[in-house]
Design a protein around this motif. Structure first.
Motif, PDB file in Angstrom:
ATOM      1  N   ALA A   1       0.804  -1.219   0.000  1.00  0.00           N
ATOM      2  CA  ALA A   1       0.000   0.000   0.000  1.00  0.00           C
ATOM      3  C   ALA A   1       0.837   1.269   0.000  1.00  0.00           C
ATOM      4  O   ALA A   1       0.411   2.303  -0.519  1.00  0.00           O
ATOM      5  CB  ALA A   1      -0.943  -0.007   1.203  1.00  0.00           C
ATOM      6  N   ASP A   2       2.033   1.218   0.558  1.00  0.00           N
ATOM      7  CA  ASP A   2       2.852   2.422   0.672  1.00  0.00           C
ATOM      8  C   ASP A   2       3.350   2.915  -0.684  1.00  0.00           C
ATOM      9  O   ASP A   2       3.852   4.039  -0.779  1.00  0.00           O
ATOM     10  CB  ASP A   2       4.038   2.175   1.607  1.00  0.00           C
ATOM     11  N   TYR A   3       3.235   2.113  -1.734  1.00  0.00           N
ATOM     12  CA  TYR A   3       3.635   2.573  -3.062  1.00  0.00           C
ATOM     13  C   TYR A   3       2.749   3.730  -3.536  1.00  0.00           C
ATOM     14  O   TYR A   3       3.149   4.527  -4.357  1.00  0.00           O
ATOM     15  CB  TYR A   3       3.538   1.433  -4.060  1.00  0.00           C
ATOM     16  N   PHE A   4       1.536   3.799  -3.044  1.00  0.00           N
ATOM     17  CA  PHE A   4       0.521   4.802  -3.392  1.00  0.00           C
ATOM     18  C   PHE A   4       0.136   4.687  -4.864  1.00  0.00           C
ATOM     19  O   PHE A   4      -0.972   4.311  -5.200  1.00  0.00           O
ATOM     20  CB  PHE A   4       0.990   6.222  -3.063  1.00  0.00           C
ATOM     21  N   LEU A   5       1.025   5.042  -5.770  1.00  0.00           N
ATOM     22  CA  LEU A   5       0.788   4.844  -7.192  1.00  0.00           C
ATOM     23  C   LEU A   5       2.115   4.642  -7.908  1.00  0.00           C
ATOM     24  O   LEU A   5       3.177   5.006  -7.403  1.00  0.00           O
ATOM     25  CB  LEU A   5       0.025   6.018  -7.820  1.00  0.00           C
ATOM     26  N   TRP A   6       2.032   4.010  -9.059  1.00  0.00           N
ATOM     27  CA  TRP A   6       3.151   3.673  -9.938  1.00  0.00           C
ATOM     28  C   TRP A   6       3.970   2.493  -9.404  1.00  0.00           C
ATOM     29  O   TRP A   6       4.468   2.530  -8.289  1.00  0.00           O
ATOM     30  CB  TRP A   6       4.072   4.874 -10.197  1.00  0.00           C
ATOM     31  N   ASN A   7       4.078   1.487 -10.241  1.00  0.00           N
ATOM     32  CA  ASN A   7       4.909   0.293  -9.989  1.00  0.00           C
ATOM     33  C   ASN A   7       4.369  -0.647  -8.924  1.00  0.00           C
ATOM     34  O   ASN A   7       4.972  -1.681  -8.653  1.00  0.00           O
ATOM     35  CB  ASN A   7       6.352   0.680  -9.652  1.00  0.00           C
ATOM     36  N   ASP A   8       3.251  -0.288  -8.293  1.00  0.00           N
ATOM     37  CA  ASP A   8       2.637  -1.207  -7.335  1.00  0.00           C
ATOM     38  C   ASP A   8       2.181  -2.474  -8.042  1.00  0.00           C
ATOM     39  O   ASP A   8       2.344  -3.581  -7.528  1.00  0.00           O
ATOM     40  CB  ASP A   8       1.463  -0.541  -6.607  1.00  0.00           C
ATOM     41  N   ASP A   9       1.622  -2.304  -9.258  1.00  0.00           N
ATOM     42  CA  ASP A   9       1.187  -3.476 -10.022  1.00  0.00           C
ATOM     43  C   ASP A   9       2.376  -4.268 -10.548  1.00  0.00           C
ATOM     44  O   ASP A   9       2.361  -5.502 -10.559  1.00  0.00           O
ATOM     45  CB  ASP A   9       0.244  -3.078 -11.160  1.00  0.00           C
ATOM     46  N   PHE A  10       3.427  -3.577 -10.971  1.00  0.00           N
ATOM     47  CA  PHE A  10       4.635  -4.247 -11.453  1.00  0.00           C
ATOM     48  C   PHE A  10       5.240  -5.110 -10.347  1.00  0.00           C
ATOM     49  O   PHE A  10       5.537  -6.295 -10.554  1.00  0.00           O
ATOM     50  CB  PHE A  10       5.641  -3.199 -11.935  1.00  0.00           C
ATOM     51  N   GLU A  11       5.389  -4.546  -9.150  1.00  0.00           N
ATOM     52  CA  GLU A  11       5.971  -5.300  -8.036  1.00  0.00           C
ATOM     53  C   GLU A  11       5.080  -6.473  -7.640  1.00  0.00           C
ATOM     54  O   GLU A  11       5.568  -7.593  -7.450  1.00  0.00           O
ATOM     55  CB  GLU A  11       6.183  -4.379  -6.828  1.00  0.00           C
TER      56      GLU A  11
ATOM     57  N   ARG B   1      11.088   6.448  -6.491  1.00  0.00           N
ATOM     58  CA  ARG B   1      11.076   5.801  -5.173  1.00  0.00           C
ATOM     59  C   ARG B   1      10.613   4.352  -5.267  1.00  0.00           C
ATOM     60  O   ARG B   1      11.248   3.437  -4.715  1.00  0.00           O
ATOM     61  CB  ARG B   1      10.139   6.567  -4.226  1.00  0.00           C
ATOM     62  N   ASN B   2       9.520   4.128  -5.995  1.00  0.00           N
ATOM     63  CA  ASN B   2       8.947   2.790  -6.039  1.00  0.00           C
ATOM     64  C   ASN B   2       9.799   1.805  -6.821  1.00  0.00           C
ATOM     65  O   ASN B   2       9.865   0.624  -6.478  1.00  0.00           O
ATOM     66  CB  ASN B   2       7.537   2.855  -6.621  1.00  0.00           C
ATOM     67  N   LYS B   3      10.462   2.277  -7.888  1.00  0.00           N
ATOM     68  CA  LYS B   3      11.350   1.382  -8.622  1.00  0.00           C
ATOM     69  C   LYS B   3      12.530   0.978  -7.738  1.00  0.00           C
ATOM     70  O   LYS B   3      12.985  -0.180  -7.768  1.00  0.00           O
ATOM     71  CB  LYS B   3      11.862   2.074  -9.889  1.00  0.00           C
ATOM     72  N   ILE B   4      13.042   1.898  -6.940  1.00  0.00           N
ATOM     73  CA  ILE B   4      14.131   1.565  -6.013  1.00  0.00           C
ATOM     74  C   ILE B   4      13.641   0.532  -5.003  1.00  0.00           C
ATOM     75  O   ILE B   4      14.361  -0.419  -4.664  1.00  0.00           O
ATOM     76  CB  ILE B   4      14.662   2.822  -5.314  1.00  0.00           C
ATOM     77  N   TRP B   5      12.405   0.686  -4.541  1.00  0.00           N
ATOM     78  CA  TRP B   5      11.832  -0.308  -3.624  1.00  0.00           C
ATOM     79  C   TRP B   5      11.736  -1.676  -4.312  1.00  0.00           C
ATOM     80  O   TRP B   5      12.032  -2.703  -3.691  1.00  0.00           O
ATOM     81  CB  TRP B   5      10.447   0.147  -3.172  1.00  0.00           C
ATOM     82  N   VAL B   6      11.300  -1.684  -5.582  1.00  0.00           N
ATOM     83  CA  VAL B   6      11.183  -2.958  -6.312  1.00  0.00           C
ATOM     84  C   VAL B   6      12.541  -3.639  -6.424  1.00  0.00           C
ATOM     85  O   VAL B   6      12.710  -4.820  -6.101  1.00  0.00           O
ATOM     86  CB  VAL B   6      10.599  -2.733  -7.723  1.00  0.00           C
TER      87      VAL B   6
END
Length: 314
Positions: free
Chosen positions: A180-190, A232-237
């Motif tokens: 949930a913390d992704y908020f938007l972008w790359n949440d579906d990719f991960e 941010r989200n790609k780095i998390w992935v």
């Protein structure tokens, strides 16, 4: 095939299209067993529409907008807790054709296995396949598995977008929910990468939806402030998710750097984009919060915690 399918729609301030989405779900050739809408604290007429709808079975009213990631985590948790065998998720600007669900289930029945994800084809208004949602064919698999998919009217995929995919509830119980913390972008990719690392995902061309975005394009367009979330989200992935193998992280990481370079060079405000890049890198060095923390105080807090604990994510 006797299975219970729950549809989950995440809505935020697009009541005009949401009406069409809900109506289309109510007119499926193969009836949807449960229709759940997550209202992400909409400020337009969405709450009034949902309160009056005779099609929607359950409405989850969020106390604040938690983005697509938080909304889908909430909706999937509710669907699984209500007994769904499969959870069919989509945005509120996605309108499924009448045969979309029946085509997914027909391919599922023909495939000699248990796919974790069945993805619809998403078209724009003019019938062209939307580049934002096009799933690439999965390579490195035995030829037999590609043949099996073709016989089922599908093809093997590695990841998918959240625009109209059907997820096996058992895979959700095993892997948990979108972060949930992704908020938007790359949440579906991960999330889809995590579900499909050791499972099967199929793309079904005959299962069609219309993705009503304002423009026809993909993620190389100038995202403005959302570039922060992309970085941010790609780095998390690449840094924290176990959805990708080391080789995949290297390959996807290289493509990501090239895409970021193109986005910055094409931007009308490169200084701002570089600022979003800097801030995204700094935020990406911190672990994303657990879903139980992000979704605490929401109507699905207990359901989220139960699923995440069962998957070993808490």
């Amino acid at each position: 095939m006797s299975v219970r399918v729950a549809a989950v729609v995440v809505a935020w301030n697009r009541a005009d299209i949401l009406r069409d989405t809900v109506a289309a779900l109510g007119c499926q050739e193969r009836k949807v067993d449960d229709i759940i809408v997550v209202d992400n604290a909409s400020t337009d007429s969405t709450p009034e529409f949902l309160a009056q709808s005779e099609i929607v079975d359950d409405v989850i009213t969020m106390p604040e907008n938690l983005g697509g990631a938080g909304g889908f985590a909430a909706g999937i948790a509710r669907a699984v807790s209500r007994g769904a065998d499969y959870v069919w998720i989509m945005d509120d600007d996605t309108v499924p054709t009448p045969k979309a669900l029946s085509e997914l289930l027909a391919s599922l029945a023909k495939y000699p296995g248990e796919p974790a994800i069945m993805a619809c084809r998403a078209d724009w208004f003019d019938g062209r396949e939307h580049p934002m949602n096009k799933s690439r064919t999965r390579f490195g698999m035995p030829k037999r598995m590609h043949t099996d998919a073709k016989k089922a009217g599908a093809r093997q995929i590695r990841t998918a977008s959240f625009v109209a995919i059907m997820i096996d509830a058992q895979a959700v119980r095993e892997e948990g929910l979108p972060i949930a913390d992704y908020f938007l972008w790359n949440d579906d990719f991960e999330y889809t990468a995590r579900l499909l690392r050791k499972r099967i995902g199929l793309y079904v061309d005959a299962a069609r939806v219309e993705h009503r975005t304002k423009v026809f394009g993909n993620s190389t367009a100038d995202p403005g402030p959302r570039f922060f979330n992309e970085v941010r989200n790609k780095i998390w992935v690449f840094g924290f998710s176990h959805g990708l193998s080391p080789l995949e992280k290297l390959l996807f990481g290289g493509k990501t750097l090239l895409r970021w370079t193109k986005m910055i060079l094409k931007s009308g405000d490169r200084r701002a984009m570089l600022g979003y890049l800097r801030d995204g890198i700094a935020a990406g060095c911190k672990f994303p919060r657990r879903n139980s923390e992000v979704l605490a105080g929401t109507p699905v807090a207990d359901e989220v915690t139960q699923i995440e604990q069962g998957a070993g994510n808490e």
